[in-house]
Every structure is written in C-alpha cells, then in structure tokens.
Design an enzyme around this catalytic site. Structure first.
Site, PDB file in Angstrom:
ATOM      1  N   ASP A 132       0.758  -1.124  -0.130  1.00  0.00           N
ATOM      2  CA  ASP A 132      -0.068  -0.271  -0.030  1.00  0.00           C
ATOM      3  C   ASP A 132       1.064   1.312  -0.022  1.00  0.00           C
ATOM      4  O   ASP A 132       2.004   1.338   0.818  1.00  0.00           O
ATOM      5  CB  ASP A 132      -0.803  -0.026   1.107  1.00  0.00           C
ATOM      6  CG  ASP A 132      -1.993   1.254   1.337  1.00  0.00           C
ATOM      7  OD1 ASP A 132      -2.750   1.090   0.442  1.00  0.00           O
ATOM      8  OD2 ASP A 132      -1.772   1.954   2.237  1.00  0.00           O
ATOM      9  N   GLU A 177      14.771 -15.116  -0.449  1.00  0.00           N
ATOM     10  CA  GLU A 177      15.218 -16.355   0.466  1.00  0.00           C
ATOM     11  C   GLU A 177      14.055 -17.531   0.646  1.00  0.00           C
ATOM     12  O   GLU A 177      14.418 -18.407   0.980  1.00  0.00           O
ATOM     13  CB  GLU A 177      15.354 -15.495   1.772  1.00  0.00           C
ATOM     14  CG  GLU A 177      16.482 -14.494   2.049  1.00  0.00           C
ATOM     15  CD  GLU A 177      16.357 -13.923   3.511  1.00  0.00           C
ATOM     16  OE1 GLU A 177      15.632 -14.386   4.292  1.00  0.00           O
ATOM     17  OE2 GLU A 177      17.296 -12.926   3.548  1.00  0.00           O
TER      18      GLU A 177
END
Length: 619
Positions: free
Chosen positions: A240, A289
C-alpha cells in the site's frame, strides 16, 4: 496461458524418460520456470474482506467466510487471491490504519483462521497475496502511543515525523502539505501538562501517522513483518502507498493549495522519491530467501508510467498496478496509447504489464463506462446502466487478451454497478467527512456482494434477512452468483468462459507485445501468437455503432450475444460449414483452430461488429 498451483507439471521424471533423458530434463526445467514465473501472466482476484463473505452472521465479512468461498474462486478460474487488510485495527480507514501487523482483527477472525485460509487456498491451487501497509500505521499502534508519551526528542518520536510548528507559538503546521483525505497533513499534539505540543505528519487521516523511514527501527520492523507472514505461507504482498515511504529532505513546502489534483501527474515531495528503491531492494532479497515464487506488487502512483517501471527493475518488486490504464476513458486511441506505453515501459525493465479496471478505491467500471469520462474514477451518479455494463463486458475481454497479468475486483464478474445512492448516515469512508479531500464515495464499490437468495443479505451472511454492514440494493437478487450461474448470457458465465480460454489458449497470458492490425477509427484490432504459431485476434469496437471488418478467423468468445454478424453470403457459408459466426457471450470454443482468413488477408469475407463489444478469434 496461466496456471494454478495444482496445474503445475510435476518435476518427476516420466516413465519413458529413460528413452529421452534430455527431453525429460528440459521439460522439468520448463515446468520449474513456469512455476517461478506464475505472476507474469496470473489473474489475481481482489477480496475486500468486509464485503466478500460473512461466516458468523454479524454483518461483517471475515476470514472463515472467505475460506468457505474459495472453491468459487477456483472454479471462476483465477490464479491468486489478494486480501485487503485484515490486521488488528481501530478501522478508522477500513483497516488501512494498522495497530498490530502480526495480529488479525477480531472482526475478521484470528491467526488460526488466517492459517486455515492460506492452507485451504493452496489446497485448491490458489496463491494468496496479502496487503502490507508500510507508509503509515494507526494512532493506536504501540509505537505511536509511546511516541506521544515520550515527548520531543524521544526515540519513538523519531520513528514518525514529529516537528515543531511555525508561527510565534508554533500554531501553524510545519509545512503546507495537504492530506489526501482533505485538510492539512499535520495534526498538533498536546503535551502531558496540557499545553500545545509538536505536530505529526499524516498524509491520510489523522489516525494514520506516517512512519519515518530514515529510522533504522522502521526498516527492521517491516523486515520482521514480511518474514512473519512468509513463514505463515503467504505467496506475496501488495504494498500500500509503495511510492510514499520516503519524503524529500527537509520536508519542503509545495507552494500552493489543491495539491490533490496533482497526485499521480506531477512530482510531489512526499511521493515517488528515489530513496524508496533501496527499501524494495532489501525486501526483494527477503522474498528471494523464500523461493522465486514469492512476489511483491506495488501500489505506486507516479507522474509517468516510466517512473512506475523503476519499481520493477530485476532486483526490486515484481509488479505494479497500472493506474493509467484504469483511468483511461472508453476511447480507442487513448487505450492504444496506454497499452503501447505500458508494454514499452515494463518491457524495458523485464517486468510484465498489469491491467486493472476496478478496485476498492474507485467507482466500479460498469458504472464509470456509463457516464461521461470527465467525471473521473470517483462518481456518485448511476449513469446509463445498460451502456455501462455493455462496455464493461467488452473492456474485460480487451483486458484479459493483453499480455501480462490482470487484476479483478470482487463482484465485477457479476457485473455489479456502484451503489451511488447510499444514505450519508451509513457511509464510512473517512474522506467523506473531511472537506476538500477525495470525493469520499468509495463505499459505493464496497457494498457486500450477492451470492444467493431473494432478500438481503443475498447469501453474504448465513441467515436470510441477516445484517450487512452496508445496505445492498433490492435489484441485486438478479445479479447474485446463484442467479447468474448457468445463464450463458450472464456476466458471470462470460468471465468463467474468458478465464478458461485465457488459460488454455497458447497465445494468451504472458507476453511483451501485441501486433496491431489495421482497423477503422474507434476500433482496436490486435493479434497475438503462441510459441508454435497459434494465432489469436481480439477486436474491440468502441464506437457505439456497427462496423464492418474483414473476418479475422473463427470466433471464440464475444462480450454480447449480438456482437458479430457475418454478411448474408458468409453467414450462409458459415452455417453450411457448421461454424457459428456469433458465439454466445458466455460460451467459448476450443482455442486451437486455424486456417480462416486473418484481418487484412484479402479473403473478401467480412463481418459486422456491433458497437461497444469485443470478440476473441482463433486464426
């Protein structure tokens, strides 16, 4: 061609792989690459949790309600679900004022419900994207409460933008910035002794103080928040106000009022600062990751689409919402310009273009397209309902035919209009109550969607006649999922058919370009090809009047029953050959056929394309 999680081919070697080990390795590598790059062609469905499905009957949508409706989304044919905020929040701005980023607000359920939702979605082959709100939090966030208690110079105040005021007694805001919701972007605090204190920055409501991303604790907190939700199993984040985290040094004045009119079209000292990119490079490393299939999507209002593309460089985010496309009028030349500029800008950084027509912040496109374009994306007039829906259905086929990823907003597959006559006393949009801000009519696109039955809440909740946090129109009984299912001319069946064709046709889904074909003024015609030369053409007549075109090929799907008619001679020939020249709006044909004349091929066959319609063709 898009793909569910469950559609992804197994990497296991087939029984006959020993006879062709190289082919097996190549196939496994291709399947792995397709899984990693799912987001390059995904259709992602936005769920606004308050308004999707109410599992406990309290009138407010919730996570168990969403989980119970996930099979509907799988059957609709989408690839992923994006959930608007469901975090612990006082709900000053419908959950975009977050008090705790690691907790579910009790109105929506709890963390177990969130875990159940993610697991259920994955079991159905759907991915889950959640909102993260890093520009601001709630004034009830523990950090902000400690900042108020700590006073000037405290470490917690350093995590926000506190400043002394201007004027003899500090009675004026520190600068001239205006809130997106209207009024000044600053609110003054009160010291423990009752005297006026410092001011704090809030680009949105006063209950939403902006974080100071110059403070290392803010960086560390959001790295931890991302890992928390990734560990729970989410597949990505919608960020956002991704363009707002970094403010210009010194927080300089803008120099004039009515700043809202410049948003997204002019440089602003509080939006789209170059410093945001280093933040997102760090976030990309965290996502990577967890594997290449985890993604981040930017809500980034920028002055140009080229600036938006900077968020999508290979070491930053994966997608950005295409607000320029959303705001483009029903005009062939304007749409072609924004399609070309979008594909060019995103191609330059190796990112997919995205396409969107509606979301929780704008008037639904079935209403916008029935009104004059100068009314913009926030409207309070119903317009021409029939015209708006006709154009909306055509716009959907255009959007789903374009290369890249597409976003759907809950209820658009039902052809829902905006509810433009909500009584003022039921409205909850904070900007509705602040002068000079956004129009404040976003509640009209947030009304709970209808599922079944003849009386409110139309299956939104478990009990007929039960509550709904916003009232639903009486006419929505005929727009419910139940009412439209099985009706070949319904908007719901059009979406189901379009998503099925998009999934199966090799020319659709991912890509970086379209081939524009000659067409009369006011008409768009473009071609796409699959990896083995499978041809596809999309025609869109935006003129409102019938237009004659060379027949592109075999019709696959049309946005309206009257969309296409052959000339008399061709209609007779098509009938003799057993080929329909006018497919039902909700019925698709197999996408693999070819051999019919392409546009401009000189075959002499012509068709008449009705006004405000779109047609898909196999060639």
């Amino acid at each position: 061609m898009s793909q569910h999680l469950s559609d992804a081919p197994s990497s296991a070697v087939a029984p006959d792989a020993a006879a062709a080990p190289d082919a097996a390795v190549d196939a496994a590598a291709a399947a792995d690459a397709e899984r990693r790059d799912w987001w390059r062609e995904a259709v992602i469905y936005q769920v606004y949790p308050r308004s999707f499905a109410d599992g406990n009957g309290d009138g407010m949508g919730d996570l168990p309600g969403i989980t119970g409706r996930l099979p509907y989304l799988r059957d609709l044919g989408v690839d992923a679900v994006w959930l608007s905020p469901f975090y612990a929040s006082p709900q000053a701005d419908a959950g975009y004022d977050v008090a705790d980023y690691r907790a579910v607000d009790p109105m929506f359920g709890n963390l177990t419900d969130a875990d159940d939702l993610v697991r259920a979605a994955h079991g159905l082959g759907l991915r889950v994207i959640v909102d993260v709100v890093p520009n601001h939090c709630s004034d009830q966030h523990e950090w902000f409460k400690q900042a108020l208690r700590g006073g000037p110079g405290s470490d917690f105040r350093g995590r926000f933008h506190f400043r002394p005021g201007k004027g003899v007694r500090g009675e004026l805001p520190p600068n001239d910035w205006e809130s997106i919701f209207g009024g000044p972007a600053w609110t003054r605090t009160t010291n423990p002794d009752g005297t006026p204190g410092e001011w704090y920055l809030h680009l949105f409501a006063p209950e939403q103080p902006d974080f100071n991303w110059d403070h290392p604790a803010v960086h560390e907190e959001f790295r931890s928040v991302l890992r928390f939700w990734l560990d729970l199993g989410v597949d990505g984040f919608r960020i956002d106000v991704a363009h707002g985290l970094v403010k210009a040094d010194g927080l300089p004045d803008i120099g004039h009022a009515e700043q809202l009119s410049l948003l997204g079209s002019a440089p602003m000292p509080y939006f789209d600062q170059d410093g945001v990119h280093e933040i997102y490079r760090g976030w990309r490393r965290i996502l990577d990751e967890y594997g290449a299939e985890r993604i981040a999507v930017a809500e980034a209002w920028t002055p140009t689409i080229e600036r938006a593309a900077l968020y999508l460089r290979p070491d930053e985010l994966h997608q950005a919402f295409n607000f320029e496309y959303l705001g483009t009028a029903w005009d062939a030349a304007a749409l072609r310009r924004v399609i070309d500029s979008s594909l060019t800008a995103m191609g330059a950084v190796g990112a997919p273009a995205t396409w969107v027509l509606s979301n929780h912040d704008v008037t639904r496109h079935a209403t916008r397209f029935g009104n004059p374009p100068e009314l913009g994306t926030q409207q309070r007039v119903p317009g021409d309902r029939r015209l708006g829906l006709r154009r909306a259905r055509a716009a959907t086929l255009l959007m789903l035919a374009l290369p890249g990823s597409a976003y759907l907003y809950q209820g658009e597959e039902l052809g829902l209009p905006d509810v433009t006559d909500l009584p003022d006393e039921v409205r909850q949009d904070p900007s509705f109550f602040r002068a000079a801000g956004q129009d404040g009519f976003r509640d009209g696109c947030r009304v709970p969607i209808p599922w079944s039955g003849s009386e409110p809440p139309y299956g939104f909740g478990p009990v007929p006649g039960g509550p709904s946090w916003l009232p639903q129109p009486a006419q929505w009984a005929e727009l419910s999922v139940e009412a439209q299912t099985g009706d070949p001319d319904s908007t719901l069946e059009l979406y189901r058919s379009a998503l099925a064709v998009r999934r199966e046709h090799p020319a659709l889904g991912a890509g970086r370009a379209v081939e524009w074909l000659d067409a009369p003024e006011g008409v768009l015609v473009f071609r796409r090809e699959g990896p083995a030369g499978e041809g596809f053409v999309c025609t869109v007549n935006l003129t409102g009047e019938p237009v004659a075109l060379p027949r592109p090929g075999r019709p696959l799907l049309s946005s309206a029953p009257d969309a296409v008619a052959d000339t008399a001679a061709e209609a007779s020939a098509a009938t003799s050959a057993g080929t329909s020249a006018n497919p039902s709006a909700g019925t698709s044909a197999d996408g693999g056929g070819a051999g019919t004349a392409a546009v401009g091929s000189g075959s002499g066959a012509t068709v008449t394309i009705a006004g405000d319609t779109a047609i898909w063709w196999a060639i």
